[in-house]
Design a protein around this motif. Structure first.
Motif, mmCIF file in Angstrom:
data_model
loop_
_atom_site.group_PDB
_atom_site.id
_atom_site.type_symbol
_atom_site.label_atom_id
_atom_site.label_comp_id
_atom_site.label_asym_id
_atom_site.label_seq_id
_atom_site.Cartn_x
_atom_site.Cartn_y
_atom_site.Cartn_z
ATOM 1 N N SER A 248 23.622 38.441 -27.733
ATOM 2 C CA SER A 248 24.604 39.427 -27.121
ATOM 3 C C SER A 248 24.067 40.113 -25.796
ATOM 4 C CB SER A 248 25.396 40.315 -27.969
ATOM 5 O OG SER A 248 26.276 41.119 -27.122
ATOM 6 N N THR B 157 22.760 37.561 -23.088
ATOM 7 C CA THR B 157 23.838 37.199 -22.560
ATOM 8 C C THR B 157 24.287 38.078 -21.441
ATOM 9 O OG1 THR B 157 24.573 35.716 -24.159
ATOM 10 C CG2 THR B 157 26.238 36.235 -22.677
ATOM 11 N N TYR C 97 21.844 38.295 -18.626
ATOM 12 C CA TYR C 97 21.790 37.174 -17.615
ATOM 13 C C TYR C 97 23.147 37.227 -16.902
ATOM 14 C CZ TYR C 97 21.764 32.237 -16.217
ATOM 15 O OH TYR C 97 21.690 31.079 -15.561
ATOM 16 N N ASP C 98 24.105 37.118 -17.559
ATOM 17 C CA ASP C 98 25.595 37.186 -16.883
ATOM 18 C C ASP C 98 25.517 38.395 -15.675
ATOM 19 O OD1 ASP C 98 28.459 36.242 -16.946
ATOM 20 O OD2 ASP C 98 28.530 38.371 -16.971
ATOM 21 N N LEU D 68 24.925 31.001 -21.385
ATOM 22 C CA LEU D 68 24.298 32.275 -21.251
ATOM 23 C C LEU D 68 25.362 33.067 -20.225
ATOM 24 C CD1 LEU D 68 20.517 31.680 -20.613
ATOM 25 C CD2 LEU D 68 21.839 32.250 -22.866
ATOM 26 N N ALA E 282 28.973 34.913 -19.812
ATOM 27 C CA ALA E 282 29.935 35.621 -20.605
ATOM 28 C C ALA E 282 31.179 34.788 -20.664
ATOM 29 C CB ALA E 282 30.288 37.060 -20.115
#
Length: 606
Positions: free
Chosen positions: A71, A74, A77-78, A145, A147
């Protein structure tokens, strides 16, 4: 003379009892095997329960930690890709990285493709890992990766020249609200969303997407028409795509603001040309590709690690306590079952000797065999005690009679009632000799019981032994009117104590003469049978009942209770015969028929 071939050993009953006690315990009944099985079962259950709980707790904790890591990764990265999608460069990304680091507890660093640092969440100068966590490129994303997920490699937030003006957004929103109100009256449900470019989008329910939906004049198709700001970039994109297809000699295509090819020329080549043209068009509006490093604050690569929670610790302690409780309970139950018969044995052993306690045999294991052995020992002790009492009584009785006779005559002489003459002296001497004979017999038996009876073996001829005994008892046989004969098959020899063997044969002959009426016969027969020499003393006397045969070698036992010491002997002769024979390594047996006679057989090793 008629003799039955039955041979009775006085120690047969005790030997059978000892054999029964020494019997092997069945393996499945063995106390050792049962204890081992219980211990192994408890150990296996404990290990299995602990391993199961540890595995479950560890797996759950690892999954939770991995989920938290995934989480966090992610989110990082997002967020970074989203920043790159709406900014033409990385200037000003540092505050975003610091906010992410504060929320996730990570150290975040961005570098160029050549590993030149662009920005970082901290001022640490520690070396970066050799491998980047991810490549941040809004035009080549990893959908897993992001969201929002999806399958398009171009981040939807990278809108570039397609971003609508405020006035266009407002007009499209009013139009979309009217369409939404119309659709809700026909489809029953519809939702309004806004795309990253500011364009409103209406999402229909799943039930309306099965191909049966018909826009009944709500104008949903018109909402997808490009706005003035979007028309120019869309036309340029169409030209770029078709130029690519012309070079590939593929049919030309058309598409709308959703970038979905709707012509028959939709192919992999058209899709590739569209993606390439979109990336070329958006490149000036997004930040260049960068390397993303996500590490711990110390600069090490983040690895899944877990810390056992208080709930997990409580479960582990609870299961361990339960296993311990079960272990203690099983141990107490098994221990109680094992100790109960042992306590019964201890209580019985502490009882007075006279009570001769017995314990119940409830199991077929070592404890059961111990209880059986205890009962057998108690029974034998009871028999021995009975014999001891009887022997003491018999010894007292045997000694009382000659002593009373001697005392009576001496008192009579002292009082002047009787005259001390030769006849009286001879009578008193005979009584004294009887006392001496009883004492000597008792001494021989006492030495045999104590294991101190000694024999002095030497080579001897059995013929000479029988001749000597016959000569000694010949006069007594003539007086009783009994024929006494001796014969041997061959000339057997053996090694033995001549004095003790003459005592053995003499006692048997004396016993036979005592129980053979006038006109009967007593025969001595010796022969060699293999590695043994057997000596038989057979008479034609009254015989012994079958029920009395096992007791003929007991001390002070007489078949006829009415017989006196003079007619029935002291009752020690046959007991001495058995002891002396056993001292020579031999055996003595008896076979008898009432009214026909008795045969005593002495077997001695050569």
């Amino acid at each position: 003379m008629r003799a039955e071939p039955e041979a009775v050993s006085p120690a047969g009953g005790e030997a059978r009892a000892r054999t029964r006690v020494r019997a092997e315990v069945p393996l499945h009944r063995s106390l050792l095997v049962r204890l081992l099985a219980v211990s192994v079962m408890i150990a296996v259950c404990s290990v299995a329960a602990t391993a199961w709980l540890a595995a479950r707790t560890t797996s759950s904790a690892i999954q939770q930690e991995q989920g938290q890591l995934l989480s966090s990764d992610t989110e990082i990265y997002d967020t970074v890709v989203g920043y790159a999608a709406v900014h033409p460069d990385w200037n000003g990304v540092a505050p975003t990285l610091r906010r992410l680091a504060e929320r996730t507890g990570r150290r975040i660093t961005l570098t160029t493709q050549s590993r030149r640092r662009i920005a970082a969440s901290s001022t640490s100068t520690s070396a970066l890992p050799t491998r980047a966590s991810a490549v941040v490129d809004p035009l080549h994303t990893d959908p897993a990766l992001l969201a929002g997920g999806g399958t398009d490699r171009i981040d939807p937030r990278a809108v570039g020249p397609y971003r609508l003006t405020t006035a266009e957004r407002k007009n499209l929103r009013l139009w979309a609200d009217k369409i939404l109100a119309c659709l809700r009256g026909t489809t029953g449900a519809a939702t309004l969303t806004e795309e990253p470019s500011g364009r409103p989008a209406i999402r229909l329910p799943d039930s309306a997407l099965d191909g049966s939906f018909v826009d009944q004049g709500c104008g949903l198709d018109l909402l997808g028409m490009p706005a003035p700001t979007e028309a120019g970039p869309l036309n340029r994109l169409t030209t770029m795509v078709n130029d690519c297809l012309e070079r590939e000699k593929q049919p030309l295509v058309k598409f709308g603001m959703d970038f979905v090819i709707r012509t028959k020329g939709d192919s992999q080549a058209a899709r590739t040309c569209l993606d390439t043209a979109r990336r070329d068009q958006l490149t000036p509006y997004v930040a260049p590709a960068a390397l993303l490093y996500v590490t711990t604050p110390a600069g090490t690569v983040v690895a899944p690690a877990f810390h056992l929670s208080s709930a997990g610790t409580a479960r582990l302690a609870g299961v361990a306590g339960l296993v311990l409780l079960v272990t203690v309970a099983v141990t107490v139950v098994v221990g109680t079952r094992l100790v109960r018969p042992l306590r019964a044995l201890a209580d019985a052993a502490r009882r007075p000797v006279e009570e001769h306690q017995r314990v119940p045999v409830t199991t077929n294991d070592e404890i059961g065999f111990l209880a059986a052995a205890f009962n057998d020992l108690s029974q034998r002790r009871e028999r021995v005690e009975g014999r001891r009492r009887a022997m003491v009584s018999d010894v007292a009785h045997e000694l009382r009679t000659p002593l009373s006779t001697i005392r009576g005559w001496l008192e009579a002489v002292q009082d002047g009632i009787a005259t001390s003459d030769q006849a009286l002296v001879d009578s008193l001497l005979e009584e004294a000799l009887l006392l001496q004979h009883i004492v000597d017999d008792l001494q021989d038996l006492a030495e045999a019981d104590a294991g101190q009876l000694r024999v002095h073996p030497e080579p001897l001829r059995v013929r000479d032994l029988l001749d000597h005994v016959t000569t000694v008892h010949h006069g007594r046989a003539e007086t009783a009117g009994v024929t006494l004969t001796a014969r041997t098959d061959g000339d057997p020899e053996l090694s033995g104590d001549p004095v003790r063997l003459r005592q053995v044969v003499g006692n048997l002959v004396s016993n036979a003469l005592r129980h053979t009426p006038s006109g009967g016969s007593v025969t001595l027969l010796a022969r060699r049978a293999g590695d043994e020499v057997t000596i038989e003393v057979a008479d034609t006397g009254t015989g012994i009942p079958a029920e009395d045969l096992p007791r003929v070698f007991d001390r002070f036992w007489r078949a006829d209770k009415s017989r006196s010491r003079r007619t029935g002997g002291s009752g020690l002769g046959l007991a001495i015969v058995r002891r002396l024979t056993e001292a020579h390594g031999g055996t003595v047996t008896v076979a008898s028929t009432v009214g026909a006679g008795t045969v005593f057989t002495v077997s001695l090793p050569v």
